[in-house]
Write a protein that holds these residues in place. Structure first.
Motif, short mmCIF file in Angstrom:
data_model
loop_
_atom_site.label_atom_id
_atom_site.label_comp_id
_atom_site.label_asym_id
_atom_site.label_seq_id
_atom_site.Cartn_x
_atom_site.Cartn_y
_atom_site.Cartn_z
N GLY A 36 70.86 29.14 -9.36
CA GLY A 36 70.40 27.76 -10.12
C GLY A 36 69.82 27.92 -11.34
N ILE A 37 69.70 27.10 -12.31
CA ILE A 37 69.20 27.27 -13.69
C ILE A 37 67.69 27.56 -13.47
N GLU A 38 67.07 27.03 -12.53
CA GLU A 38 65.36 27.02 -12.32
C GLU A 38 65.15 28.58 -12.12
N LYS A 39 66.08 29.56 -11.79
CA LYS A 39 65.76 30.80 -11.39
C LYS A 39 65.38 31.63 -12.92
N PRO A 43 60.50 24.20 -16.88
CA PRO A 43 60.31 23.00 -17.77
C PRO A 43 59.44 23.30 -18.90
N GLY A 44 59.83 22.80 -19.96
CA GLY A 44 58.88 22.84 -21.06
C GLY A 44 58.85 23.99 -21.95
N GLU A 45 59.60 25.19 -21.65
CA GLU A 45 60.02 26.34 -22.32
C GLU A 45 60.77 26.09 -23.37
N ARG A 46 60.54 26.61 -24.66
CA ARG A 46 61.50 26.84 -25.69
C ARG A 46 62.54 27.83 -25.55
N ALA A 72 77.93 22.83 -22.14
CA ALA A 72 77.85 22.75 -20.75
C ALA A 72 76.43 23.68 -20.35
N VAL A 73 76.25 24.69 -21.19
CA VAL A 73 74.83 25.30 -20.87
C VAL A 73 73.59 24.68 -21.49
N VAL A 78 68.67 21.35 -21.00
CA VAL A 78 67.98 20.10 -21.13
C VAL A 78 67.61 19.41 -19.76
N GLU A 79 68.52 19.27 -18.85
CA GLU A 79 68.27 18.79 -17.54
C GLU A 79 66.88 19.43 -16.86
N ARG A 80 66.73 20.79 -17.15
CA ARG A 80 65.59 21.42 -16.67
C ARG A 80 64.33 21.08 -17.35
#
Length: 392
Positions: A36-39, A43-46, A72-73, A78-80
């Motif tokens: 998953g993208i959370e790996k 949030p908040g990272e540039r 898509a990426v 952005v969703e994260r």
């Protein structure tokens, strides 16, 4: 055995075309298979989203990363909750300025991606020196500002053949972090593909992208990275390790991974074990294209004794074997890109046409790579044609 702390897992997900819903689903599945993208981001990272921009070409030419994959990426980031900027330095021979960036973003479709997803486009053309004392061949790099300022880099590359490095995918795409007109210095310093590959590994180890996504839905075969032809592979690849991702890509297009300079260098340093690369998702064999057309500079293949002897001759007398660039006068518009990019100043513009001094030419093919008018042809002399037949 894969080195401790490095993940050689590569997600392989079929994607039949560039319809946005299909690409979104394929990219999401690929990243989910990796954890998953959370790996990869918080949030908040540039985040710098680094596509293959080259000079900016229409998506159907397969020169740049397709905007649907970039979108898509970007959507996942952005969703994260990340602050995302799309950025790259156009290819060598192109002045790294805002006007050229705007043209490249518009032609490649990235400007539309930014508007659609709400992410930013980079127009900061500054650069800074980044030290890398652990480097094997480079102890520091001049890097474009958005990469230095980013908390994380996500690479979204395009699967293509390459006249110089044989293949460009995940690792080679990071060369775009070098400001455009500084790239010829590297071609002058690292004059064979394996030396160049060692530099590319240093660059990747220095900047440490967190996630790699490869657009191999439609790839480029033949004389890439700009003058080849589109060829369907039908797959999205993703992973955290550029060498692992490139190992899978090389096998898909019928190349031995150890023929690719960056992969070979990573193996020699103990950073990757190709035998330990693991795929998840779809079966790579379902997407393999064994007759994928190689670049005209390609000398890969079997490892027989006779072939090794001939390859040794090729390495010793490289200019005799390597194709020679020649200007097609009627196609040349005298734009000067080839003159600016040539690392040994073998090209001059005379009376509105480019001329090449073959005695000075080092056969890096930067002129061929950057000519949007297809005004640089490649051909071998008699000795080169003989060696090519022996290697064929």
């Amino acid at each position: 055995m894969q080195p401790t702390g490095r993940d050689a897992t590569v997600a392989v997900v079929g994607c039949d075309g560039y319809a946005p819903d299909e690409v979104d689903a394929a990219v999401r599945r690929a990243v989910d298979l990796l954890g998953g993208i959370e790996k990869f981001v918080a949030p908040g990272e540039r985040v710098l989203l680094k596509p293959n921009l080259l000079q900016g070409q229409e998506p159907e030419r397969c020169v740049t990363t397709h905007p649907a994959v970039v979108a898509a990426v970007a959507g996942l980031l952005v969703e994260r909750g990340c602050r995302v900027v799309i950025g790259d330095s156009p290819g060598a021979g192109i002045v790294y300025n805002e006007a050229n960036l705007r043209r490249a973003y518009a032609r490649s479709g990235f400007a539309a991606v930014a508007e659609e997803t709400g992410v930013a486009l980079n127009y900061d053309t500054g650069c800074r020196t980044v030290a890398y004392p652990e480097g094997e061949v480079m102890k520091q790099f001049s890097i474009i500002a958005p990469a230095v300022d980013a908390d994380a880099i996500v690479v979204v590359s395009k699967a293509k053949t390459h006249m110089w490095t044989r293949m460009t995918g995940a690792a080679k795409n990071l060369f775009g972090l070098i400001p455009g007109l500084e790239k010829p210095v590297f071609h002058f310093r690292f004059r064979d593909e394996y030396a160049f590959g060692r530099m590319i590994v240093d660059l990747n180890e220095c900047m440490r992208p967190r996630l790699q996504v490869v657009d191999a839905v439609m790839a480029m075969e033949g004389d890439g990275p700009q003058s080849g032809s589109p060829r369907k592979v039908g797959v999205i690849l993703a992973g955290s390790d550029s060498s692992a991702v490139d190992t899978v890509l090389a096998r898909l297009i019928g190349m031995d991974p150890l023929e690719i300079g960056s992969i070979r260098s990573a193996v020699e340093r103990g950073l990757i074990d190709p035998a330990a690369v693991r795929t998840v998702g779809d079966n790579p064999a379902d997407f393999a294209v064994p007759d994928f057309k190689k670049p005209s500079t390609y000398a890969g293949g079997g490892a027989g004794i006779w072939r090794r002897v001939v390859l040794a001759v090729v390495q010793r007398f490289g200019k005799a074997y390597a194709p020679r660039p020649a200007v097609i006068a009627q196609a040349c518009i005298g734009c000067g890109k080839c003159e600016r990019i040539c690392p040994v100043h073998a090209i001059t513009i005379t009376e509105g046409k480019a001329t090449i001094d073959l005695a000075r030419c080092i056969r890096c093919y930067c002129c061929h790579e950057m000519c949007t008018e297809h005004a640089v042809a490649l051909s071998r002399g008699p000795a080169g044609r003989l060696l090519a037949r022996l290697l064929g």
